[in-house]
Design a protein around this motif. Structure first.
Motif, PDB file in Angstrom:
ATOM      1  N   TYR A 132      66.898   9.493 -23.034  1.00  0.00           N
ATOM      2  CA  TYR A 132      66.193   8.441 -23.778  1.00  0.00           C
ATOM      3  C   TYR A 132      64.745   8.316 -23.296  1.00  0.00           C
ATOM      4  O   TYR A 132      63.809   8.191 -24.091  1.00  0.00           O
ATOM      5  N   LYS A 144      65.346   6.829 -30.646  1.00  0.00           N
ATOM      6  CA  LYS A 144      66.816   6.789 -30.710  1.00  0.00           C
ATOM      7  C   LYS A 144      67.359   7.967 -31.516  1.00  0.00           C
ATOM      8  O   LYS A 144      68.399   8.544 -31.186  1.00  0.00           O
ATOM      9  N   LYS A 145      66.672   8.327 -32.583  1.00  0.00           N
ATOM     10  CA  LYS A 145      67.130   9.437 -33.415  1.00  0.00           C
ATOM     11  C   LYS A 145      67.154  10.745 -32.616  1.00  0.00           C
ATOM     12  O   LYS A 145      68.160  11.471 -32.597  1.00  0.00           O
ATOM     13  N   THR A 201      67.104  11.125 -29.352  1.00  0.00           N
ATOM     14  CA  THR A 201      68.035  11.033 -28.223  1.00  0.00           C
ATOM     15  C   THR A 201      69.461  11.315 -28.674  1.00  0.00           C
ATOM     16  O   THR A 201      70.204  12.065 -28.016  1.00  0.00           O
ATOM     17  N   ARG A 239      74.451   7.654 -33.835  1.00  0.00           N
ATOM     18  CA  ARG A 239      73.496   6.615 -33.474  1.00  0.00           C
ATOM     19  C   ARG A 239      74.203   5.362 -32.938  1.00  0.00           C
ATOM     20  O   ARG A 239      73.728   4.729 -31.995  1.00  0.00           O
ATOM     21  N   LEU A 244      75.052   5.625 -29.325  1.00  0.00           N
ATOM     22  CA  LEU A 244      73.862   5.477 -28.492  1.00  0.00           C
ATOM     23  C   LEU A 244      73.505   4.003 -28.339  1.00  0.00           C
ATOM     24  O   LEU A 244      73.159   3.553 -27.224  1.00  0.00           O
ATOM     25  N   TYR A 245      73.566   3.233 -29.451  1.00  0.00           N
ATOM     26  CA  TYR A 245      73.256   1.812 -29.360  1.00  0.00           C
ATOM     27  C   TYR A 245      74.163   1.122 -28.348  1.00  0.00           C
ATOM     28  O   TYR A 245      73.715   0.272 -27.557  1.00  0.00           O
ATOM     29  N   LEU A 284      73.023   2.102 -24.793  1.00  0.00           N
ATOM     30  CA  LEU A 284      71.775   1.468 -24.396  1.00  0.00           C
ATOM     31  C   LEU A 284      71.988  -0.021 -24.084  1.00  0.00           C
ATOM     32  O   LEU A 284      71.354  -0.566 -23.168  1.00  0.00           O
TER      33      LEU A 284
END
Length: 543
Positions: free
Chosen positions: A482, A489-490, A492, A500, A503-504, A507
């Motif tokens: 990241y 974000k895309k 990563t 996605r 990932l959220y 994070l």
């Protein structure tokens, strides 16, 4: 002298057995060399002709009066036959105008006999002559080889060998070494040296075997002088391509061998000083004092413009179990090879060779930008890798560590530590650059004690590390990517091969563990350094 051993079509016409022969076509090709004779009574001869043969035929079954036999003559021309002798009367009564025209066009001699001639007498006569010439050539080569070897033992032997070649061949000759030194004879041809070097430099790769090159509308025969798996220079002789190539190159090969022996002896004498140089280099690396005069003799750093880098080369090969005498020979050879490579790229090396590493203090005149200076060392590394590809270094796999530019030789111990740090990072697959100034933040991290690094890593990353260990998750790796993607974000998610939404979730968890403000500039910089320190710490642990 070389041409004395070349039998041409013009020469054979002077033989008694050819006194009644007539040349009816291809008179401009009478200077062609005759290597052998061959009686040929068939159209199917492609596998029978090597080139340079004088063809003898009665024309039996060939129909040489017909223009359809143009193909027969054309094939002989294509196969580089020297010429053809045809018996007129028994099977052939005349040669067509079309064949004569073709032969004249290609300078292909056609000789006719208008009376009966025994081909066996022709072959016996010419083969005896050819074999006799061959024996004379071998005798001349033997005498020249002996003379070259004698001259190689005398002072200034290389120039004496060139003089002997000039006396025998009556041609201008020069020898260009790999260290920008040249020998030439007669002295008036000195002007050719620079042009010849430029001409040779245009060859990619450099000529590795004998060849002809053009220079100022002149032809030069060029033979490389080789030793220890390298090309040490080029022997260049002005000569026409029409000359007897095989014999000429045989002479030049023997001269090149004698020159290589001189150079090897000279380099071996120089390398006997290697033990002193080796000891001095190692003392400098470990901060020990050295005699100033001896130091100046091997490392010319007195001028204000002289600088140096330390190049540390780790060979990463299995332990060498050679006998002491064998290892000394390997050590000397490696010293010669590496010294030559550095000199070829405008660097002045002091070399120390160990079984698993090689240290080179490479001094140079600082010119242009620092990037230009790095290019010299990059080129050296490429040359060393070429040696590896050719197995010159016995299968070694080299890793390079190069210190920053320095001028104070008393700071060489620091340069040694810099080069070792680069080697450490490369062996750990942390960086790819071989230059210390290009390792970035690792310059700071590597100077700290392990205990200080551990405290710093714990302060920044301990919650993530503990969470990953307990739950087998990848939060630390996610944070690293990241940050590398500048918060995209895309990008990563694509690099981590996750959706996605995942990932959220990660994070959010990272923010809960180390604080949601981890992307603020100060926090981000601290985290990036901590991540690099974390991987470096693991490498230190495994080292």
């Amino acid at each position: 002298m070389v041409n004395n051993f070349e039998l041409t079509m013009k020469d054979i016409l002077q033989r008694k057995i050819f006194q009644h022969a007539k040349v009816i076509a291809g008179k401009n090709g009478l200077n062609k060399q005759v290597r052998w004779t061959h009686i040929l009574e068939t159209n199917q001869f492609e596998s029978l002709i090597n080139g340079g043969e004088l063809i003898l035929t009665t024309g039996s079954g060939l129909k040489l009066e017909s223009s359809t036999e143009l193909t027969y003559i054309q094939n002989l021309i294509n196969r580089h036959a020297a010429g053809i002798c045809i018996e007129i009367g028994t099977h052939v009564t005349y040669i067509s105008d079309e064949i004569i025209e073709l032969a004249d066009q290609h300078q292909f001699p056609i000789i006719i006999f208008d009376h009966f001639v025994k081909f066996v007498d022709i072959t016996q006569d010419l083969h005896s002559l050819i074999i006799n010439q061959h024996h004379q050539m071998l005798h001349q080569l033997y005498e020249l080889s002996t003379r070259f070897n004698e001259l190689s033992l005398l002072p200034n032997g290389i120039l004496k060998i060139l003089q002997e070649l000039h006396t025998y061949l009556k041609k201008d000759i020069l020898y260009l070494t790999d260290e920008a030194k040249a020998y030439y004879y007669p002295p008036k041809i000195k002007y050719i040296e620079e042009k010849m070097r430029e001409c040779l430099s245009e060859y990619t790769p450099s000529p590795a075997k004998e060849t002809f090159i053009s220079l100022d509308d002149k032809q030069f025969a060029v033979v490389p002088v080789k030793g220890l798996g390298q090309i040490w220079g080029y022997l260049c002789l002005q000569a026409e391509e029409s000359i007897l190539k095989d014999f000429l190159f045989s002479i030049m090969d023997r001269a090149a061998l004698a020159i290589a022996q001189i150079m090897l002896r000279n380099r071996t004498v120089e390398e006997r000083k290697q033990n002193i140089e080796d000891k001095m280099v190692r003392n400098l690396l470990h901060g020990k004092a050295c005699d100033t005069d001896e130091l100046q003799a091997i490392i010319p750093l007195s001028a204000n413009s002289s600088h140096y880098r330390l190049v540390l080369i780790q060979t990463n090969q299995p332990e060498i179990n050679a006998m002491e005498g064998d290892w000394n020979e390997i050590k000397l050879q490696r010293s010669v090879i590496f010294r030559t490579l550095f000199k070829q790229h405008g660097l002045y090396p002091a070399v120390s060779v160990r079984k698993n590493d090689i240290a080179v203090i490479a001094s140079f005149k600082l010119k242009g930008s620092e990037t230009q200076g790095r290019n010299q060392f990059t080129q050296v590394m490429r040359s060393i890798k070429k040696l590896l590809a050719r197995n010159i270094l016995d299968g070694s796999k080299c890793v390079f560590g190069i210190s920053r530019v320095n001028q104070d030789i008393n700071a060489l111990a620091n340069s040694y530590q810099q080069a070792k740090r680069v080697l450490f990072l490369q062996n750990a697959n942390i960086i790819s650059s071989a230059f210390y100034e290009k390792i970035g933040v690792y310059q700071l991290l590597l100077t700290h004690q392990k205990s200080h690094l551990k405290l710093y890593i714990d302060d920044c990353l301990e919650p993530l590390i503990r969470y990953d260990r307990e739950t087998h998750s990848e939060l630390l790796r996610t944070l690293e990517v990241y940050l590398d993607c500048y918060g995209s974000k895309k990008e990563t998610a694509e690099k981590l091969f996750i959706v996605r939404q995942t990932l959220y979730h990660r994070l959010k968890k990272i923010g809960e563990l180390i604080g949601s403000d981890f992307m603020k500039p100060d926090n981000r910089l601290a985290l990036e350094m901590a991540i690099k320190a974390f991987y470096m710490k693991d490498a230190i642990k495994n080292d």
